[in-house]
Design an enzyme around this catalytic site. Sequence first.
Site, PDB file in Angstrom:
ATOM      1  N   TYR A 170       0.834  -1.206   0.000  1.00 42.61           N
ATOM      2  CA  TYR A 170       0.000   0.000   0.000  1.00 42.61           C
ATOM      3  C   TYR A 170       0.871   1.260   0.000  1.00 42.61           C
ATOM      4  O   TYR A 170       0.619   2.222  -0.733  1.00 42.61           O
ATOM      5  CB  TYR A 170      -0.909  -0.040   1.229  1.00 42.61           C
ATOM      6  N   LYS A 214       1.014   4.161  -2.833  1.00 48.48           N
ATOM      7  CA  LYS A 214       0.609   5.529  -2.517  1.00 48.48           C
ATOM      8  C   LYS A 214       1.729   6.539  -2.763  1.00 48.48           C
ATOM      9  O   LYS A 214       1.461   7.725  -2.988  1.00 48.48           O
ATOM     10  CB  LYS A 214       0.103   5.607  -1.076  1.00 48.48           C
TER      11      LYS A 214
END
Length: 306
Positions: free
Chosen positions: A165, A169
Amino acid sequence: MTINFEGKVAIVTGAGNGLGRSHALELARRGAKVVVNDLGGARDGSGASSEASQEVVGLIEAMGGEAISHGANVANFDEVQDMVQQTMDKWGRVDILINNAGILRDKSFSKMSIDDFKLVLDVHVMGSVNCTKAVWDIMREQNYGRIVMTTSSSGMYGNFGQSNYGAAKMAVLGLMNTLVLEGAKNNVFVNALAPTAGTRMTEDLMPEEIIKAFSPEAVTAGMLTLCDENAPNRFILCAGAGGYSSANIFETEGCFIPQPSQNPETVREHWDTLTAQDNQATMSSGSKQGEKFVMKAMAFMKSQQK
């Protein structure tokens, strides 16, 4: 001055629940025609259902707004293109894209499978790429576009168990930085939102009373400043629980080490100078770093000629 979106068409991905739902409803409340995109899967990306997105469309229509739903998987470019084509067929333009769709597959890096790493990158990174690519030429040709990437403190600063993640991001910020340069002449602005909110993505991480404070609506209030006519460009807005701040990448002024002294020992000796923050600055493009180093080299050479 009241921010409104009268006459604008917005696509919001992952808009069936949480932040996306909040974004879609408030854009509609302020006059935008909204495409409510949601695959309808669980937060780990499994499954699919149009129920949530249809409910949001119903809420928008009940308030007198216009909306359509589309179940495109943002990781599938063909499905995204179909969504954008349906939007153009109905309303003839796309003014705003909110890249919000995402999934979680949290595990420590040692226990994470490569498939789980790839899937999270596929949804967050390629999902943002696919949706942006599908609207990019439309926005350039109409000389207007506002795109919001969804980044995270997990990407900018790290978070245990979120290597996939976090990597995704941070990647969307790299995408933003280049699109800003390529879209500016056609009035296409690209910004990023770093949210903290109580949603399906965070419900296991925070107690219920804290989740209520971290309402999606608090984040949406910030997001709307990134996609109106007077939006900034290349801005990272952090928002959560009523707190709002900006994030940036700074580079120190650094130092210059002449040949033949360019070795790791000398670099280490200059550590205090190269890390000194008194003259740090943001870079408008990657080439500016190279220009800075060239200017340092030229200044040194000039000083040697005196």
